[in-house]
Design an enzyme around this catalytic site. Structure first.
Site, PDB file in Angstrom:
ATOM      1  N   VAL A 117       0.807  -1.226   0.000  1.00  0.00           N
ATOM      2  CA  VAL A 117       0.000   0.000   0.000  1.00  0.00           C
ATOM      3  C   VAL A 117       0.838   1.274   0.000  1.00  0.00           C
ATOM      4  O   VAL A 117       0.301   2.361  -0.189  1.00  0.00           O
ATOM      5  CB  VAL A 117      -1.007   0.037   1.183  1.00  0.00           C
ATOM      6  CG1 VAL A 117      -2.008  -1.095   1.082  1.00  0.00           C
ATOM      7  CG2 VAL A 117      -0.303   0.056   2.519  1.00  0.00           C
TER       8      VAL A 117
ATOM      9  N   SER B  82      -7.671   4.151  14.804  1.00  0.00           N
ATOM     10  CA  SER B  82      -7.251   3.658  16.117  1.00  0.00           C
ATOM     11  C   SER B  82      -7.679   4.674  17.170  1.00  0.00           C
ATOM     12  O   SER B  82      -7.788   5.871  16.886  1.00  0.00           O
ATOM     13  CB  SER B  82      -5.725   3.498  16.164  1.00  0.00           C
ATOM     14  OG  SER B  82      -5.282   3.357  17.506  1.00  0.00           O
TER      15      SER B  82
ATOM     16  N   TYR C 297       2.381   7.184  14.555  1.00  0.00           N
ATOM     17  CA  TYR C 297       1.204   6.306  14.396  1.00  0.00           C
ATOM     18  C   TYR C 297      -0.074   7.088  14.688  1.00  0.00           C
ATOM     19  O   TYR C 297      -1.055   7.024  13.925  1.00  0.00           O
ATOM     20  CB  TYR C 297       1.343   5.115  15.344  1.00  0.00           C
ATOM     21  CG  TYR C 297       0.244   4.077  15.252  1.00  0.00           C
ATOM     22  CD1 TYR C 297       0.328   3.024  14.343  1.00  0.00           C
ATOM     23  CD2 TYR C 297      -0.859   4.124  16.096  1.00  0.00           C
ATOM     24  CE1 TYR C 297      -0.667   2.058  14.270  1.00  0.00           C
ATOM     25  CE2 TYR C 297      -1.863   3.172  16.035  1.00  0.00           C
ATOM     26  CZ  TYR C 297      -1.761   2.128  15.122  1.00  0.00           C
ATOM     27  OH  TYR C 297      -2.754   1.176  15.058  1.00  0.00           O
TER      28      TYR C 297
ATOM     29  N   ALA D 266      -0.555  10.274  14.525  1.00  0.00           N
ATOM     30  CA  ALA D 266      -0.780  11.270  13.470  1.00  0.00           C
ATOM     31  C   ALA D 266      -1.408  10.624  12.245  1.00  0.00           C
ATOM     32  O   ALA D 266      -2.349  11.162  11.643  1.00  0.00           O
ATOM     33  CB  ALA D 266       0.546  11.937  13.099  1.00  0.00           C
TER      34      ALA D 266
ATOM     35  N   LYS E  46      -3.218   7.918  12.144  1.00  0.00           N
ATOM     36  CA  LYS E  46      -4.591   7.478  12.440  1.00  0.00           C
ATOM     37  C   LYS E  46      -5.533   8.678  12.556  1.00  0.00           C
ATOM     38  O   LYS E  46      -6.693   8.595  12.149  1.00  0.00           O
ATOM     39  CB  LYS E  46      -4.612   6.634  13.710  1.00  0.00           C
ATOM     40  CG  LYS E  46      -3.851   5.301  13.568  1.00  0.00           C
ATOM     41  CD  LYS E  46      -4.437   4.442  12.462  1.00  0.00           C
ATOM     42  CE  LYS E  46      -3.813   3.060  12.384  1.00  0.00           C
ATOM     43  NZ  LYS E  46      -4.391   2.240  11.298  1.00  0.00           N
TER      44      LYS E  46
ATOM     45  N   ILE F 145      -6.241  -4.410  20.596  1.00  0.00           N
ATOM     46  CA  ILE F 145      -6.749  -5.699  20.133  1.00  0.00           C
ATOM     47  C   ILE F 145      -5.549  -6.641  20.008  1.00  0.00           C
ATOM     48  O   ILE F 145      -4.504  -6.240  19.467  1.00  0.00           O
ATOM     49  CB  ILE F 145      -7.428  -5.545  18.743  1.00  0.00           C
ATOM     50  CG1 ILE F 145      -8.472  -4.406  18.738  1.00  0.00           C
ATOM     51  CG2 ILE F 145      -8.039  -6.877  18.294  1.00  0.00           C
ATOM     52  CD1 ILE F 145      -9.644  -4.576  19.676  1.00  0.00           C
TER      53      ILE F 145
HETATM   54  P1  NAD Z   1      -1.818  -7.236  11.823  1.00  0.00           P
HETATM   55  O1  NAD Z   1      -0.364  -7.015  11.870  1.00  0.00           O
HETATM   56  O2  NAD Z   1      -2.381  -8.497  12.330  1.00  0.00           O
HETATM   57  O3  NAD Z   1      -2.370  -6.973  10.346  1.00  0.00           O
HETATM   58  C1  NAD Z   1      -1.865  -5.927   9.552  1.00  0.00           C
HETATM   59  C2  NAD Z   1      -1.720  -6.433   8.128  1.00  0.00           C
HETATM   60  O4  NAD Z   1      -1.247  -5.341   7.315  1.00  0.00           O
HETATM   61  C3  NAD Z   1      -0.688  -7.571   7.998  1.00  0.00           C
HETATM   62  O5  NAD Z   1      -1.273  -8.681   7.357  1.00  0.00           O
HETATM   63  C4  NAD Z   1       0.415  -6.946   7.157  1.00  0.00           C
HETATM   64  O6  NAD Z   1       1.054  -7.860   6.282  1.00  0.00           O
HETATM   65  C5  NAD Z   1      -0.337  -5.881   6.386  1.00  0.00           C
HETATM   66  N1  NAD Z   1       0.558  -4.839   5.873  1.00  0.00           N
HETATM   67  C6  NAD Z   1       1.517  -4.167   6.556  1.00  0.00           C
HETATM   68  N2  NAD Z   1       2.158  -3.321   5.729  1.00  0.00           N
HETATM   69  C7  NAD Z   1       1.584  -3.459   4.498  1.00  0.00           C
HETATM   70  C8  NAD Z   1       1.821  -2.870   3.241  1.00  0.00           C
HETATM   71  N3  NAD Z   1       2.808  -1.965   3.036  1.00  0.00           N
HETATM   72  N4  NAD Z   1       1.046  -3.232   2.201  1.00  0.00           N
HETATM   73  C9  NAD Z   1       0.076  -4.169   2.369  1.00  0.00           C
HETATM   74  N5  NAD Z   1      -0.190  -4.778   3.536  1.00  0.00           N
HETATM   75  C10 NAD Z   1       0.566  -4.426   4.595  1.00  0.00           C
HETATM   76  O7  NAD Z   1      -2.445  -6.019  12.659  1.00  0.00           O
HETATM   77  P2  NAD Z   1      -3.939  -5.624  13.072  1.00  0.00           P
HETATM   78  O8  NAD Z   1      -3.877  -5.315  14.508  1.00  0.00           O
HETATM   79  O9  NAD Z   1      -4.932  -6.563  12.546  1.00  0.00           O
HETATM   80  O10 NAD Z   1      -4.039  -4.242  12.311  1.00  0.00           O
HETATM   81  C11 NAD Z   1      -5.048  -3.962  11.346  1.00  0.00           C
HETATM   82  C12 NAD Z   1      -5.348  -2.478  11.396  1.00  0.00           C
HETATM   83  O11 NAD Z   1      -5.933  -2.187  12.680  1.00  0.00           O
HETATM   84  C13 NAD Z   1      -4.112  -1.599  11.301  1.00  0.00           C
HETATM   85  O12 NAD Z   1      -4.420  -0.469  10.500  1.00  0.00           O
HETATM   86  C14 NAD Z   1      -3.860  -1.176  12.734  1.00  0.00           C
HETATM   87  O13 NAD Z   1      -3.175   0.052  12.794  1.00  0.00           O
HETATM   88  C15 NAD Z   1      -5.272  -1.089  13.244  1.00  0.00           C
HETATM   89  N6  NAD Z   1      -5.423  -1.131  14.691  1.00  0.00           N
HETATM   90  C16 NAD Z   1      -4.933  -2.174  15.409  1.00  0.00           C
HETATM   91  C17 NAD Z   1      -5.097  -2.177  16.794  1.00  0.00           C
HETATM   92  C18 NAD Z   1      -4.547  -3.267  17.648  1.00  0.00           C
HETATM   93  O14 NAD Z   1      -4.489  -3.077  18.880  1.00  0.00           O
HETATM   94  N7  NAD Z   1      -4.164  -4.399  17.093  1.00  0.00           N
HETATM   95  C19 NAD Z   1      -5.790  -1.130  17.428  1.00  0.00           C
HETATM   96  C20 NAD Z   1      -6.288  -0.098  16.649  1.00  0.00           C
HETATM   97  C21 NAD Z   1      -6.108  -0.109  15.293  1.00  0.00           C
END
Ligand code: NAD
Length: 242
Positions: free
Chosen positions: A58, A136, A149, A151, A153, A182
């Site tokens: 991405v 987030s 991060y 910023a 979000k 999560i």
């Molecule tokens: P995760 O690491 O399990 O999943 C993230 C996915 O993004 C991975 O499969 C990874 O390969 C993919 N990815 C990373 N860089 C990429 C790139 N350049 N191109 C394509 N794919 C890419 O993490 P998650 O916790 O499921 O995160 C999903 C979303 O939720 C993220 O945007 C994260 O910031 C957000 N989020 C997570 C939490 C948490 O506590 N886990 C809380 C709030 C928001």
């Protein structure tokens, strides 16, 4: 009748965590899936014969544009876009190099922009679509070592609210989900001290599971359930009243 019968859902970041849980829930509700991630194999492992899996980075406009073209060629339309790809690392602002900041923005904010930029015109033409961006709680609260991060979000939330206004006249509804902590592989790179602090702050006293976030994404994707949601940021496991 399932909630997402006859819908094509492009989920970016579907190889793991929240994106993967959303993919599985959408699949169980009848959606046809187009799953994309750096890790194409993990996406493919979820797919049935009618679904499709892609490698995308991405942070590259060319990669995202090629993905959208390939999905349209294969499935003919995109009804739902979920932007869940993301990275996380900790770095104090005093030590954060411009490159570290730029990399975070490139993936976590510009990556969301790119997917919306290439998919929204199709949805406008269809006069129908749902876009769900994963932000987030740190967009609202910030956290030590997370200025880049947070910023990115917060940028997603601003972009989502503006897109909601721009695209609603075309029946394209844009929302965000801003989860609290999560349990996913994303947190692997942060310290146990940070995790302990976060759990202590949470009203439930525990991290959420990806499967507990996915129903928010189903609500926002399904009609008529999500028809009146616009520019919202649902906050599973946040404990905050927004
Ligand atoms: P995760 O690491 O399990 O999943 C993230 C996915 O993004 C991975 O499969 C990874 O390969 C993919 N990815 C990373 N860089 C990429 C790139 N350049 N191109 C394509 N794919 C890419 O993490 P998650 O916790 O499921 O995160 C999903 C979303 O939720 C993220 O945007 C994260 O910031 C957000 N989020 C997570 C939490 C948490 O506590 N886990 C809380 C709030 C928001």
């Amino acid at each position: 009748m399932n909630k997402l019968d006859n819908k094509v859902a492009l989920i970016i970041g579907a190889a793991s965590g929240i994106g993967q849980a959303i993919a599985k829930l959408y699949q169980s509700e009848g959606a046809t899936l187009a799953l994309a991630d750096l890790n194409q194999d993990a996406c493919a492992s979820i797919c049935t014969a009618e679904d499709s899996a892609y490698r995308v980075d991405v942070s590259s406009a060319e990669s995202v544009q090629a993905l959208v073209n390939a999905v349209v060629e294969r499935h003919g339309r995109i009804d739902i876009l979920v932007n869940s790809a993301g990275i996380l690392n900790e770095c104090p602002i005093t030590e954060m190099s411009p490159d570290i900041f730029d990399q975070m923005i490139a993936v976590n904010l510009r990556g969301v922009f790119l997917a919306c930029h290439y998919v929204a015109p199709l949805m406008v033409e269809q006069r129908s679509g749902r876009i769900i961006n994963i932000a987030s709680q740190l967009a609202h609260k910030g956290a030590i070592g997370m200025s880049h991060y947070s910023a990115a979000k917060a940028g997603i939330l601003g972009m989502t609210k503006s897109m909601a206004r721009e695209l609603a006249p075309y029946n394209v509804l844009t929302n965000a989900i801003a989860p609290g902590p999560i349990s996913t592989p994303l947190l692997g790179d942060v310290s146990s001290e940070w995790i302990g602090e976060k759990e202590a702050e949470l009203p439930l006293g525990r991290f959420g599971k990806p499967e507990e976030v996915a129903p928010s994404a189903l609500l926002l994707a399904a009609s008529p359930d999500g028809d009146l949601y616009l520019g919202q940021a649902l906050g599973p496991n946040s404990g905050d009243v927004m």
